[in-house]
Motif scaffolding. Structure first.
Motif, PDB file in Angstrom:
ATOM      1  N   ARG A   3     -16.142  48.586 -40.496  1.00  0.00           N
ATOM      2  CA  ARG A   3     -16.971  49.500 -41.295  1.00  0.00           C
ATOM      3  C   ARG A   3     -18.147  50.034 -40.468  1.00  0.00           C
ATOM      4  O   ARG A   3     -18.445  51.225 -40.485  1.00  0.00           O
ATOM      5  N   ALA A   4     -18.824  49.122 -39.756  1.00  0.00           N
ATOM      6  CA  ALA A   4     -20.015  49.515 -38.991  1.00  0.00           C
ATOM      7  C   ALA A   4     -19.650  50.478 -37.869  1.00  0.00           C
ATOM      8  O   ALA A   4     -20.358  51.471 -37.635  1.00  0.00           O
ATOM      9  N   GLU A   5     -18.555  50.214 -37.168  1.00  0.00           N
ATOM     10  CA  GLU A   5     -18.146  51.080 -36.065  1.00  0.00           C
ATOM     11  C   GLU A   5     -17.714  52.452 -36.576  1.00  0.00           C
ATOM     12  O   GLU A   5     -17.999  53.477 -35.955  1.00  0.00           O
ATOM     13  N   THR A   6     -17.024  52.476 -37.727  1.00  0.00           N
ATOM     14  CA  THR A   6     -16.601  53.750 -38.315  1.00  0.00           C
ATOM     15  C   THR A   6     -17.818  54.570 -38.729  1.00  0.00           C
ATOM     16  O   THR A   6     -17.900  55.772 -38.442  1.00  0.00           O
ATOM     17  N   ALA A  59     -18.935  58.140 -37.140  1.00  0.00           N
ATOM     18  CA  ALA A  59     -19.022  59.301 -38.035  1.00  0.00           C
ATOM     19  C   ALA A  59     -20.422  59.902 -38.008  1.00  0.00           C
ATOM     20  O   ALA A  59     -20.592  61.126 -37.904  1.00  0.00           O
ATOM     21  N   ASP A  60     -21.433  59.054 -38.064  1.00  0.00           N
ATOM     22  CA  ASP A  60     -22.821  59.541 -38.098  1.00  0.00           C
ATOM     23  C   ASP A  60     -23.263  60.167 -36.774  1.00  0.00           C
ATOM     24  O   ASP A  60     -24.160  61.016 -36.748  1.00  0.00           O
ATOM     25  N   SER A  61     -22.647  59.739 -35.676  1.00  0.00           N
ATOM     26  CA  SER A  61     -23.083  60.224 -34.361  1.00  0.00           C
ATOM     27  C   SER A  61     -22.838  61.718 -34.180  1.00  0.00           C
ATOM     28  O   SER A  61     -23.506  62.357 -33.366  1.00  0.00           O
ATOM     29  N   ALA A  62     -21.909  62.294 -34.939  1.00  0.00           N
ATOM     30  CA  ALA A  62     -21.619  63.732 -34.791  1.00  0.00           C
ATOM     31  C   ALA A  62     -22.849  64.571 -35.076  1.00  0.00           C
ATOM     32  O   ALA A  62     -23.137  65.535 -34.364  1.00  0.00           O
ATOM     33  N   PHE A  76     -14.818  58.097 -29.627  1.00  0.00           N
ATOM     34  CA  PHE A  76     -13.654  57.819 -30.474  1.00  0.00           C
ATOM     35  C   PHE A  76     -12.664  56.925 -29.726  1.00  0.00           C
ATOM     36  O   PHE A  76     -12.100  55.993 -30.306  1.00  0.00           O
ATOM     37  N   VAL A  77     -12.441  57.211 -28.458  1.00  0.00           N
ATOM     38  CA  VAL A  77     -11.522  56.394 -27.651  1.00  0.00           C
ATOM     39  C   VAL A  77     -12.021  54.950 -27.598  1.00  0.00           C
ATOM     40  O   VAL A  77     -11.242  54.002 -27.760  1.00  0.00           O
ATOM     41  N   ALA A  78     -13.334  54.764 -27.395  1.00  0.00           N
ATOM     42  CA  ALA A  78     -13.913  53.416 -27.368  1.00  0.00           C
ATOM     43  C   ALA A  78     -13.762  52.737 -28.735  1.00  0.00           C
ATOM     44  O   ALA A  78     -13.457  51.543 -28.826  1.00  0.00           O
ATOM     45  N   TYR A  79     -13.971  53.502 -29.804  1.00  0.00           N
ATOM     46  CA  TYR A  79     -13.809  52.994 -31.172  1.00  0.00           C
ATOM     47  C   TYR A  79     -12.382  52.513 -31.396  1.00  0.00           C
ATOM     48  O   TYR A  79     -12.146  51.435 -31.953  1.00  0.00           O
ATOM     49  N   MET A  80     -11.414  53.289 -30.938  1.00  0.00           N
ATOM     50  CA  MET A  80     -10.009  52.911 -31.117  1.00  0.00           C
ATOM     51  C   MET A  80      -9.665  51.675 -30.287  1.00  0.00           C
ATOM     52  O   MET A  80      -8.813  50.879 -30.684  1.00  0.00           O
ATOM     53  N   ARG A  81     -10.340  51.499 -29.154  1.00  0.00           N
ATOM     54  CA  ARG A  81     -10.116  50.302 -28.343  1.00  0.00           C
ATOM     55  C   ARG A  81     -10.564  49.072 -29.134  1.00  0.00           C
ATOM     56  O   ARG A  81      -9.890  48.042 -29.147  1.00  0.00           O
ATOM     57  N   SER A 103     -12.608  55.896 -44.476  1.00  0.00           N
ATOM     58  CA  SER A 103     -12.830  55.937 -43.028  1.00  0.00           C
ATOM     59  C   SER A 103     -12.262  57.220 -42.440  1.00  0.00           C
ATOM     60  O   SER A 103     -12.911  57.897 -41.641  1.00  0.00           O
ATOM     61  N   ARG A 104     -11.058  57.558 -42.846  1.00  0.00           N
ATOM     62  CA  ARG A 104     -10.408  58.776 -42.341  1.00  0.00           C
ATOM     63  C   ARG A 104     -11.205  60.016 -42.745  1.00  0.00           C
ATOM     64  O   ARG A 104     -11.387  60.935 -41.947  1.00  0.00           O
ATOM     65  N   GLU A 105     -11.689  60.040 -43.978  1.00  0.00           N
ATOM     66  CA  GLU A 105     -12.482  61.187 -44.456  1.00  0.00           C
ATOM     67  C   GLU A 105     -13.789  61.310 -43.675  1.00  0.00           C
ATOM     68  O   GLU A 105     -14.201  62.412 -43.308  1.00  0.00           O
ATOM     69  N   ALA A 106     -14.452  60.179 -43.411  1.00  0.00           N
ATOM     70  CA  ALA A 106     -15.725  60.203 -42.681  1.00  0.00           C
ATOM     71  C   ALA A 106     -15.523  60.726 -41.259  1.00  0.00           C
ATOM     72  O   ALA A 106     -16.303  61.557 -40.772  1.00  0.00           O
ATOM     73  N   LEU A 107     -14.463  60.281 -40.598  1.00  0.00           N
ATOM     74  CA  LEU A 107     -14.200  60.736 -39.238  1.00  0.00           C
ATOM     75  C   LEU A 107     -13.754  62.201 -39.234  1.00  0.00           C
ATOM     76  O   LEU A 107     -14.125  62.970 -38.338  1.00  0.00           O
ATOM     77  N   GLY A 108     -12.999  62.591 -40.248  1.00  0.00           N
ATOM     78  CA  GLY A 108     -12.582  63.996 -40.359  1.00  0.00           C
ATOM     79  C   GLY A 108     -13.776  64.922 -40.532  1.00  0.00           C
ATOM     80  O   GLY A 108     -13.837  65.990 -39.914  1.00  0.00           O
TER      81      GLY A 108
END
Length: 197
Positions: free
Chosen positions: A63-66, A70-73, A93-98, A121-126
Motif C-alpha cells: 500500500r505504502a509503495e503504491t 502514485a503521489d510522486s507524479a 515504476f520499475v523499482a516498484y515492480m521489483r 492500486s491500478r486506478e491510482a497508478l493509472g
C-alpha cells in the motif's frame, strides 16, 4: 509531549515500511523480519505490535509503495520538464515492480482477501500516468493519442521481460525506448529520457 510521541511512532512506522520495501525487493517475501526491524532502528516487538503477521507487513508495504509512486507524479510535473518527469516516474515504476515481485508469493493471497485493493492500486497508478501524459501533451512534447492504460501495459511488459532476463539494465534501456516513442517531434530535443538514466 503526546504529539512528539505520535510523530516518533509515525517516523518508526514509515522507516519500517521503507526498509521492508528494500528487503522484499532484495530477498523476497521471506526476508528476515528481525533484520528489517534492526535496519529500521526498532525492536522486533515494535514491528510485531504494528504488524502482527508477516502478511500485514507485506500488505502495508504494498500500500505504502503504491501510494508513494502514485503521489510522486504530482511532484514530478511540478518540478521537472514533462519528458524528464515521465522518464523519472517510469524508472520509479520499475523499482516498484521489483519490490512487488519480491512479495509475489504472498501478494495474491493478500489481494484476494482485501476487497478492492488491487483495483484501487491500478486506478491510482493509472491516474498518475494520466497526469504525466496530460502535462506533456499540454506542453506539446508528449503524444496525446496514448492512454494511461496503454503506457501501464507497456511498463508491465518491460518489468516482466527484464525480470525474467534478470537484467535491470535492460529495463532502463526499454523504458528509454518507450519514452522516446511517446515524445513528439517538438519534444525530441529535450533529452529527458536519456537524461534520466
Amino acid at each position: 509531549m503526546g504529539s512528539s510521541l505520535r510523530a516518533d511512532a509515525q517516523a518508526n512506522h514509515d522507516r519500517l515500511l521503507e526498509v521492508a520495501a528494500r528487503a522484499f525487493a532484495r530477498e523476497g517475501a521471506d526476508a528476515s523480519l528481525k533484520a528489517i526491524a534492526s535496519e529500521a532502528g526498532v525492536g522486533i516487538g515494535t514491528l510485531y505490535r504494528r504488524f502482527p503477521a508477516r502478511e500485514d507487513l507485506i500488505e502495508a508495504t504494498y500500500r505504502a509503495e503504491t501510494t508513494r509512486l502514485a503521489d510522486s507524479a504530482r511532484t514530478l510535473v511540478a518540478t521537472r520538464p514533462p519528458v524528464e518527469a515521465l522518464a523519472a516516474w517510469m524508472a520509479d515504476f520499475v523499482a516498484y515492480m521489483r519490490t512487488k515481485r519480491g512479495m509475489a508469493e504472498a501478494l495474491p493471497a493478500i489481494l484476494a482477501t482485501r476487497e478492492g485493493l488491487r483495483l484501487r492500486s491500478r486506478e491510482a497508478l493509472g491516474e498518475a500516468v494520466a497526469t504525466l501524459l496530460r502535462h506533456g501533451a499540454a506542453a506539446g512534447v508528449l503524444r496525446s493519442d496514448v492512454t494511461a492504460r496503454e503506457v501501464l501495459m507497456a511498463l508491465g511488459g518491460i518489468t516482466m521481460i527484464s525480470g525474467h532476463e534478470e537484467d535491470p539494465a535492460l529495463a532502463a534501456r526499454l523504458v528509454g525506448l518507450l519514452v522516446d516513442g511517446l515524445v513528439t517531434a517538438r519534444g525530441a530535443g529535450t533529452g529527458g529520457a536519456r537524461g534520466s538514466e
